[in-house]
Design an enzyme around this catalytic site. Sequence first.
Site, PDB file in Angstrom:
ATOM      1  N   ASP A 133       1.093   0.381  -5.124  1.00 24.86           N
ATOM      2  CA  ASP A 133      -0.134   0.686  -5.870  1.00 24.86           C
ATOM      3  C   ASP A 133      -0.200   2.129  -6.372  1.00 24.86           C
ATOM      4  O   ASP A 133      -0.763   2.386  -7.438  1.00 24.86           O
ATOM      5  CB  ASP A 133      -1.400   0.310  -5.086  1.00 24.86           C
ATOM      6  CG  ASP A 133      -1.598   1.091  -3.802  1.00 24.86           C
ATOM      7  OD1 ASP A 133      -0.613   1.660  -3.283  1.00 24.86           O
ATOM      8  OD2 ASP A 133      -2.743   1.128  -3.311  1.00 24.86           O
ATOM      9  N   HIS A 134       0.372   3.069  -5.632  1.00 19.13           N
ATOM     10  CA  HIS A 134       0.331   4.486  -6.047  1.00 19.13           C
ATOM     11  C   HIS A 134       1.168   5.299  -5.091  1.00 19.13           C
ATOM     12  O   HIS A 134       1.673   4.783  -4.101  1.00 19.13           O
ATOM     13  CB  HIS A 134      -1.103   5.012  -6.101  1.00 19.13           C
ATOM     14  CG  HIS A 134      -1.903   4.724  -4.859  1.00 19.13           C
ATOM     15  ND1 HIS A 134      -1.691   5.364  -3.665  1.00 19.13           N
ATOM     16  CD2 HIS A 134      -2.880   3.816  -4.611  1.00 19.13           C
ATOM     17  CE1 HIS A 134      -2.530   4.891  -2.751  1.00 19.13           C
ATOM     18  NE2 HIS A 134      -3.257   3.935  -3.287  1.00 19.13           N
ATOM     19  N   GLU A 166       0.814  -1.206   0.000  1.00 25.76           N
ATOM     20  CA  GLU A 166       0.000   0.000   0.000  1.00 25.76           C
ATOM     21  C   GLU A 166       0.854   1.266   0.000  1.00 25.76           C
ATOM     22  O   GLU A 166       1.780   1.400   0.810  1.00 25.76           O
ATOM     23  CB  GLU A 166      -0.953  -0.030   1.211  1.00 25.76           C
ATOM     24  CG  GLU A 166      -1.850   1.181   1.344  1.00 25.76           C
ATOM     25  CD  GLU A 166      -2.741   1.402   0.118  1.00 25.76           C
ATOM     26  OE1 GLU A 166      -3.278   0.420  -0.427  1.00 25.76           O
ATOM     27  OE2 GLU A 166      -2.891   2.576  -0.296  1.00 25.76           O
ATOM     28  N   HIS A 218      -0.883   3.558   4.918  1.00 27.46           N
ATOM     29  CA  HIS A 218      -1.872   4.360   4.196  1.00 27.46           C
ATOM     30  C   HIS A 218      -2.018   5.720   4.870  1.00 27.46           C
ATOM     31  O   HIS A 218      -2.079   5.816   6.089  1.00 27.46           O
ATOM     32  CB  HIS A 218      -3.216   3.621   4.171  1.00 27.46           C
ATOM     33  CG  HIS A 218      -4.222   4.214   3.224  1.00 27.46           C
ATOM     34  ND1 HIS A 218      -4.780   5.456   3.417  1.00 27.46           N
ATOM     35  CD2 HIS A 218      -4.757   3.724   2.081  1.00 27.46           C
ATOM     36  CE1 HIS A 218      -5.615   5.716   2.425  1.00 27.46           C
ATOM     37  NE2 HIS A 218      -5.622   4.682   1.596  1.00 27.46           N
ATOM     38  N   THR A 236      -6.247   2.708  -5.217  1.00 25.29           N
ATOM     39  CA  THR A 236      -6.019   1.255  -5.110  1.00 25.29           C
ATOM     40  C   THR A 236      -6.814   0.488  -6.158  1.00 25.29           C
ATOM     41  O   THR A 236      -6.302  -0.437  -6.793  1.00 25.29           O
ATOM     42  CB  THR A 236      -6.433   0.733  -3.719  1.00 25.29           C
ATOM     43  OG1 THR A 236      -5.559   1.273  -2.740  1.00 25.29           O
ATOM     44  CG2 THR A 236      -6.346  -0.787  -3.646  1.00 25.29           C
TER      45      THR A 236
HETATM   46  C1  GP9 Z   1      -9.146   0.129   1.078  1.00 22.27           C
HETATM   47  C2  GP9 Z   1      -7.734   0.184   0.628  1.00 22.27           C
HETATM   48  C3  GP9 Z   1      -7.262   1.599   0.391  1.00 22.27           C
HETATM   49  O1  GP9 Z   1      -9.717  -1.122   1.227  1.00 22.27           O
HETATM   50  O2  GP9 Z   1      -7.450  -0.715  -0.386  1.00 22.27           O
HETATM   51  O3  GP9 Z   1      -7.658   2.160  -0.809  1.00 22.27           O
HETATM   52  P1  GP9 Z   1      -7.043   3.557  -1.325  1.00 22.27           P
HETATM   53  O4  GP9 Z   1      -7.546   4.638  -0.389  1.00 22.27           O
HETATM   54  O5  GP9 Z   1      -5.545   3.444  -1.241  1.00 22.27           O
HETATM   55  O6  GP9 Z   1      -7.527   3.710  -2.708  1.00 22.27           O
HETATM   56 MN    MN Z   2      -3.980   2.318  -2.106  1.00 24.57          MN
END
Ligand code: GP9
Ligand code: MN
Length: 425
Positions: free
Chosen positions: A256-257, A38, A197, A82
């Site tokens: 992911d980003h 993440e 996150h 995500t």
């Molecule tokens: C939520 C997680 C976060 O289930 O995958 O998503 P994001 O905020 O990074 O798009």
């Molecule tokens: Mn994410």
Amino acid sequence: SGTDTQQALDFTKKNYAEPNSKYFGVAKNKNVIYIHLESFQQYLIDFKLNGEEVTPTINKFFHDKETIAFDNYFHQVGQGKTSDAEMMLENSLYGLASGSAFTSKGNNVYQSQPAILGQHGYDSAVFHGNTRSFWNRDAIYKEFGIKNFFDSSYYDMNENDTLNYGLKDKPFFKESIPMLETLKQPFYAKFITLSNHFPYPISEEDATIKPATSGDSTVDSSFQTARYLDEAVKQFMTYLKKSGLYDNSVIVMYGDHYGTSENRSSALGEVLGNDDVTPFDVAQLQRVPFMVHVPGVKGFVDHSYGGQIDTLPTVLHLLGIDSKDYLQFGTDMLSKQHNQTVPFRNGNFVSDKVSYINGVFYDQKTGAVIPSDKVTDEMKAQHNYVNNSLGFSDKVLQQDLLRFYTPKGFKATDRSDYNYNHQTG
Ligand code: GP9
Ligand code: MN
């Protein structure tokens, strides 16, 4: 319509990159394990904060003698964050220009990785410590052909083990193991982590490294949550090795980003030792890790430019499955014909030669602005390719065009085959 489908197919067929015979099928019939890191950006790899590695386990994985790692791989997400990353990795289709395609196109027809692998005898599961409806996953995963979805209802979500978006990464991996062991091999399994996150909260007890000192508290603690994620991955890697799964699985890790948005980039720049973060630098900071560990393969760091859209054809070719009959917008990064132009969702792009950011071309090596009278036909063609690639992908999603095309040998997925409810008692 059928004509639009044919045009999209013509476009992807023209861009198709043949597998590299050196790597095609080297991972045939192996399990496939994705670890979704993440908000993890490439700058964390080998980065030292106060003389100390922040993510020693992930660094070791990056440099492992059996890991093919890419250091010019970019995230390409839009507002779907995500979910856009997942869309690209499972389908080699871009997210949409606005909103999340997971949410708005959750009932489209897809020809996704779990379904493709399913037809090659693979079981499949996604593991994630948040509620299943987040990003509409519970709907779209069925269209993707994912057989099992272990969401938060399968985990012990006690107060101590949860924070921010859901289950903390250490209990997450720990509790996932018995569920992973219910799968039949070969399997596809994806672990979507959560602890690293925004806004990067962490308890004193879980913080094993001091925060950075930029003064932006989210930037500063992100190094601590990245370390926590790294420790969780370490525990999981220990399990994979002990259980023998490490030796009969392809293990993919990817970011992911971005974790730090553009408006905080000067704080991040301060930690990274850059006191003037330009728009060109911001584009370069969109690198995220992409590493593939294949047992028995001689690893290396590949400097090819690519992005999340390219992941699926790359992995399919390693598994010995040719992507040629699928409508996919990326190309195999190990192919000699791989296209190194990397579209961003907003129409900007980077490549091995030039970047294009908000209407300005930059020399990729020096970062110097290319004056408009020096813009070549080749650069214009790259720009054109980017617009077409995003445009055709948008059409596929907006008009649900995969309804009109079935790849050779592919059996359509049927969402009624799947039920993700947690049976208790
Ligand atoms: C939520 C997680 C976060 O289930 O995958 O998503 P994001 O905020 O990074 O798009
Ligand atoms: Mn994410």
